[in-house]
Design an enzyme around this catalytic site. Sequence first.
Site, PDB file in Angstrom:
ATOM      1  N   GLY A  66      44.729  33.037  38.141  1.00 11.63           N
ATOM      2  CA  GLY A  66      45.737  33.720  37.304  1.00 11.63           C
ATOM      3  C   GLY A  66      45.691  35.025  38.252  1.00 11.63           C
ATOM      4  N   CYS A 116      48.183  30.045  38.814  1.00 15.35           N
ATOM      5  CA  CYS A 116      47.369  29.631  40.091  1.00 15.35           C
ATOM      6  C   CYS A 116      45.921  29.194  39.478  1.00 15.35           C
ATOM      7  CB  CYS A 116      47.340  30.797  41.078  1.00 15.35           C
ATOM      8  SG  CYS A 116      46.515  32.252  40.479  1.00 15.35           S
ATOM      9  N   ARG A 160      54.662  55.351  27.619  1.00 14.75           N
ATOM     10  CA  ARG A 160      53.416  55.074  28.515  1.00 14.75           C
ATOM     11  C   ARG A 160      53.690  53.967  29.640  1.00 14.75           C
ATOM     12  NH1 ARG A 160      49.651  54.316  23.045  1.00 14.75           N
ATOM     13  NH2 ARG A 160      49.709  56.816  22.695  1.00 14.75           N
ATOM     14  N   HIS A 182      52.278  45.927  23.549  1.00  8.56           N
ATOM     15  CA  HIS A 182      51.961  47.398  24.008  1.00  8.56           C
ATOM     16  C   HIS A 182      52.357  47.578  25.471  1.00  8.56           C
ATOM     17  CE1 HIS A 182      48.601  48.140  21.000  1.00  8.56           C
ATOM     18  NE2 HIS A 182      49.307  47.833  20.390  1.00  8.56           N
TER      19      HIS A 182
HETATM   20  C1  RB5 Z   1      43.233  28.757  45.359  1.00  8.14           C
HETATM   21  O1  RB5 Z   1      42.272  28.147  45.852  1.00  8.14           O
HETATM   22  C2  RB5 Z   1      42.924  29.907  44.641  1.00  8.14           C
HETATM   23  O2  RB5 Z   1      42.693  30.855  45.258  1.00  8.14           O
HETATM   24  C3  RB5 Z   1      44.434  30.464  44.085  1.00  8.14           C
HETATM   25  O3  RB5 Z   1      44.650  29.257  43.008  1.00  8.14           O
HETATM   26  C4  RB5 Z   1      44.133  31.509  43.017  1.00  8.14           C
HETATM   27  O4  RB5 Z   1      42.961  31.391  41.935  1.00  8.14           O
HETATM   28  C5  RB5 Z   1      43.957  32.859  43.603  1.00  8.14           C
HETATM   29  O5  RB5 Z   1      43.886  33.889  42.859  1.00  8.14           O
END
Ligand code: RB5
Length: 141
Positions: free
Chosen positions: A69, A66, A137, A99
């Site tokens: 991330g 995304c 863990r 880990h």
């Molecule tokens: C999209 O605009 C953005 O919010 C999404 O890709 C992401 O970064 C969310 O965590």
Amino acid sequence: MRKILIASDHAGFKLKEFIKKYLSKKKIKIIDLGPSKFAKVDYPDYAHKLSKKINLNKKLTGVLVCGSGLGMEMTANRYKNVRAALCYNQKLAKLSRLHNNANIITLGSRLTKKSVALKCINTFLNTKFEGGRHTKRIKKI
Ligand code: RB5
């Protein structure tokens, strides 16, 4: 053959396609869970879709992309058998496997260069869980 699931939102779409192209040159079966074209979508929908599958099959590895991330990581980690790790350098990718036995790597397309993303993916896919003291863990997570 190793099976990798991959998915993104709109912000991660281009990087997802780039990663797919890169992985297709290796002996890896890539299953793309979407989106299949660029369109505004909500990252949790794709993170849920992929994480549900990983949750049921411990042999699978996932890649979620995304913008940052973070959203993908947060959603994926709602699943009991998922350990999703946001990686923005190779060291993190390595440690998340050594880990934490991470089974999903999440990437932020807006914050990570393509070359770094590929390095992270490579390291993630080629590093084995160390086991030993780390097993007890991760059971406590
Ligand atoms: C999209 O605009 C953005 O919010 C999404 O890709 C992401 O970064 C969310 O965590």
